[in-house]
Design a protein around this motif. Sequence first.
Motif, PDB file in Angstrom:
ATOM      1  N   HIS A 141      -3.206 -31.731   1.278  1.00  0.00           N
ATOM      2  CA  HIS A 141      -3.246 -33.246   1.638  1.00  0.00           C
ATOM      3  C   HIS A 141      -2.924 -33.151   3.478  1.00  0.00           C
ATOM      4  O   HIS A 141      -2.898 -34.301   3.832  1.00  0.00           O
ATOM      5  N   PHE A 142      -2.618 -32.129   3.868  1.00  0.00           N
ATOM      6  CA  PHE A 142      -2.590 -32.239   5.499  1.00  0.00           C
ATOM      7  C   PHE A 142      -3.829 -31.407   5.846  1.00  0.00           C
ATOM      8  O   PHE A 142      -3.821 -31.473   7.162  1.00  0.00           O
ATOM      9  N   LEU A 143      -5.118 -31.656   5.360  1.00  0.00           N
ATOM     10  CA  LEU A 143      -6.139 -31.073   5.752  1.00  0.00           C
ATOM     11  C   LEU A 143      -7.405 -31.951   5.310  1.00  0.00           C
ATOM     12  O   LEU A 143      -8.604 -31.736   5.000  1.00  0.00           O
ATOM     13  N   ASP A 144      -6.943 -33.389   5.471  1.00  0.00           N
ATOM     14  CA  ASP A 144      -8.013 -34.354   4.850  1.00  0.00           C
ATOM     15  C   ASP A 144      -8.879 -34.570   6.132  1.00  0.00           C
ATOM     16  O   ASP A 144     -10.156 -35.113   5.996  1.00  0.00           O
ATOM     17  N   THR A 145      -8.318 -34.802   7.453  1.00  0.00           N
ATOM     18  CA  THR A 145      -9.157 -35.248   8.441  1.00  0.00           C
ATOM     19  C   THR A 145      -9.688 -34.154   9.299  1.00  0.00           C
ATOM     20  O   THR A 145      -8.953 -32.984   9.447  1.00  0.00           O
ATOM     21  N   PRO A 146     -10.683 -34.235  10.297  1.00  0.00           N
ATOM     22  CA  PRO A 146     -11.103 -33.299  11.087  1.00  0.00           C
ATOM     23  C   PRO A 146     -10.033 -32.844  12.006  1.00  0.00           C
ATOM     24  O   PRO A 146     -10.094 -31.547  12.523  1.00  0.00           O
ATOM     25  N   GLU A 147      -9.009 -33.641  12.374  1.00  0.00           N
ATOM     26  CA  GLU A 147      -8.064 -33.140  13.586  1.00  0.00           C
ATOM     27  C   GLU A 147      -7.182 -32.536  12.702  1.00  0.00           C
ATOM     28  O   GLU A 147      -6.419 -31.324  13.276  1.00  0.00           O
ATOM     29  N   LYS A 149      -7.777 -30.138  10.263  1.00  0.00           N
ATOM     30  CA  LYS A 149      -8.515 -29.094  10.031  1.00  0.00           C
ATOM     31  C   LYS A 149      -8.516 -28.236  11.171  1.00  0.00           C
ATOM     32  O   LYS A 149      -8.501 -27.163  11.359  1.00  0.00           O
ATOM     33  N   LYS A 150      -8.922 -28.885  12.564  1.00  0.00           N
ATOM     34  CA  LYS A 150      -8.621 -28.204  13.851  1.00  0.00           C
ATOM     35  C   LYS A 150      -7.201 -27.639  14.077  1.00  0.00           C
ATOM     36  O   LYS A 150      -7.188 -26.594  14.455  1.00  0.00           O
ATOM     37  N   LYS A 151      -6.290 -28.303  13.625  1.00  0.00           N
ATOM     38  CA  LYS A 151      -4.794 -27.562  13.659  1.00  0.00           C
ATOM     39  C   LYS A 151      -4.893 -26.343  13.027  1.00  0.00           C
ATOM     40  O   LYS A 151      -4.308 -25.444  13.464  1.00  0.00           O
ATOM     41  N   LEU A 152      -5.365 -26.229  11.637  1.00  0.00           N
ATOM     42  CA  LEU A 152      -5.265 -25.177  10.809  1.00  0.00           C
ATOM     43  C   LEU A 152      -6.126 -24.016  11.649  1.00  0.00           C
ATOM     44  O   LEU A 152      -5.683 -22.967  11.602  1.00  0.00           O
ATOM     45  N   LYS A 153      -7.162 -24.254  11.979  1.00  0.00           N
ATOM     46  CA  LYS A 153      -8.149 -23.438  12.791  1.00  0.00           C
ATOM     47  C   LYS A 153      -7.403 -22.808  13.865  1.00  0.00           C
ATOM     48  O   LYS A 153      -7.486 -21.713  14.101  1.00  0.00           O
ATOM     49  N   LYS A 154      -6.884 -23.652  14.593  1.00  0.00           N
ATOM     50  CA  LYS A 154      -6.008 -23.279  15.816  1.00  0.00           C
ATOM     51  C   LYS A 154      -5.057 -22.245  15.382  1.00  0.00           C
ATOM     52  O   LYS A 154      -4.871 -21.338  15.993  1.00  0.00           O
ATOM     53  N   ILE A 155      -4.323 -22.668  14.421  1.00  0.00           N
ATOM     54  CA  ILE A 155      -3.192 -21.803  13.872  1.00  0.00           C
ATOM     55  C   ILE A 155      -3.651 -20.305  13.487  1.00  0.00           C
ATOM     56  O   ILE A 155      -3.168 -19.267  13.894  1.00  0.00           O
ATOM     57  N   HIS A 156      -4.743 -20.504  12.960  1.00  0.00           N
ATOM     58  CA  HIS A 156      -5.464 -19.266  12.383  1.00  0.00           C
ATOM     59  C   HIS A 156      -5.993 -18.304  13.538  1.00  0.00           C
ATOM     60  O   HIS A 156      -5.882 -16.919  13.758  1.00  0.00           O
ATOM     61  N   VAL A 191      -9.601 -24.180   2.410  1.00  0.00           N
ATOM     62  CA  VAL A 191      -8.962 -23.191   3.596  1.00  0.00           C
ATOM     63  C   VAL A 191     -10.143 -22.253   3.965  1.00  0.00           C
ATOM     64  O   VAL A 191     -10.401 -22.042   5.268  1.00  0.00           O
ATOM     65  N   GLU A 192     -10.996 -22.140   3.101  1.00  0.00           N
ATOM     66  CA  GLU A 192     -12.097 -21.006   3.229  1.00  0.00           C
ATOM     67  C   GLU A 192     -13.132 -21.659   4.056  1.00  0.00           C
ATOM     68  O   GLU A 192     -13.739 -21.072   5.195  1.00  0.00           O
ATOM     69  N   GLU A 193     -13.584 -23.041   3.941  1.00  0.00           N
ATOM     70  CA  GLU A 193     -14.410 -23.591   4.616  1.00  0.00           C
ATOM     71  C   GLU A 193     -13.866 -23.865   6.131  1.00  0.00           C
ATOM     72  O   GLU A 193     -14.988 -23.735   7.013  1.00  0.00           O
ATOM     73  N   ILE A 194     -12.629 -24.044   6.377  1.00  0.00           N
ATOM     74  CA  ILE A 194     -12.257 -23.938   7.550  1.00  0.00           C
ATOM     75  C   ILE A 194     -12.033 -22.803   8.541  1.00  0.00           C
ATOM     76  O   ILE A 194     -12.442 -22.940   9.632  1.00  0.00           O
TER      77      ILE A 194
END
Length: 303
Positions: A141-147, A149-156, A191-194
Amino acid sequence: MKKLAIICLLLLVALMSACSSEESSVSGDSENQKEEKDKDQEKEKEESQENKNKQEEKTGKTEKDKEKEEEEEEVASTAPAITEPKYKINQKNWSVQPLNESINEKVVLLTIDDAPDKYAVEMANTLKELDAGAIFFVNGHFLDTPEEKKKLKKIHDMGFMIGNHTYSHPFLPDISQEEQKEEILQLNNTVEEIIGEKPLFFRAPNGANTDYTKRLAHEEGMILMNWSYGYDYFEPYMDAKKLTEAMVTGKAPEIDITYSLLKPGANLLMHDREWTAKALKNIVLGLRDQGYEIVDPHAIKTK
């Protein structure tokens, strides 16, 4: 005399006419030269573009492809090198254990739950500056918006490992097996999609696993993980200074933990919270001052 004046006047007119003609000729030459120069430049530009197109046809790479490759190389340079496993997670007490006696046992593992809510990227930046690894356990529920998802990708992309903390953070024993399955698998797929890979660690909300979620995590190739201690979700420790003291000493007297839970291999639980973000740097420095190494999660055995 009058005739001489007329002759002089005619000569002057002829001279002026000649000068004007010469200037016109020079001007014309200048314009022609400018046109020729412009044509040469245009030709050079066309030849340059033609060569560029030929090169792209030859390599099969466009300018956008090259830019993408450069971005990927930049990301790769920030990601950690592949690390040989040195530790494992003890499934009885959730501590980090060295795989052999030659490996440093005085380590702690940092984990951050409920990401990426509001402070996860800030916390990742702090850890990156300190060269300290961590696992960020995320919720769907913290990965619903493009913004988000960008946060998660940045962390990874900064080199941090991503763990599964279920999609909507339910208390798993209270829901059906089918719902438990959906909570875990839906988040894995998201998560895999992101980031291009599934999580390798699973932490149940409140640490409340069921026999079914244990089996499912194993089938999905994830290591189960709870924690040794964590205090930032207790009201007395929703304060950066108090939280730092508690995490560095392992003691939390305001919730009746008067003995230290800090031991070699301790698995430290923190959350994406404002007070935790403020305390994080001093927590890491305080642990290191006591001789503890922050273990790299990539060095934990997952297979």
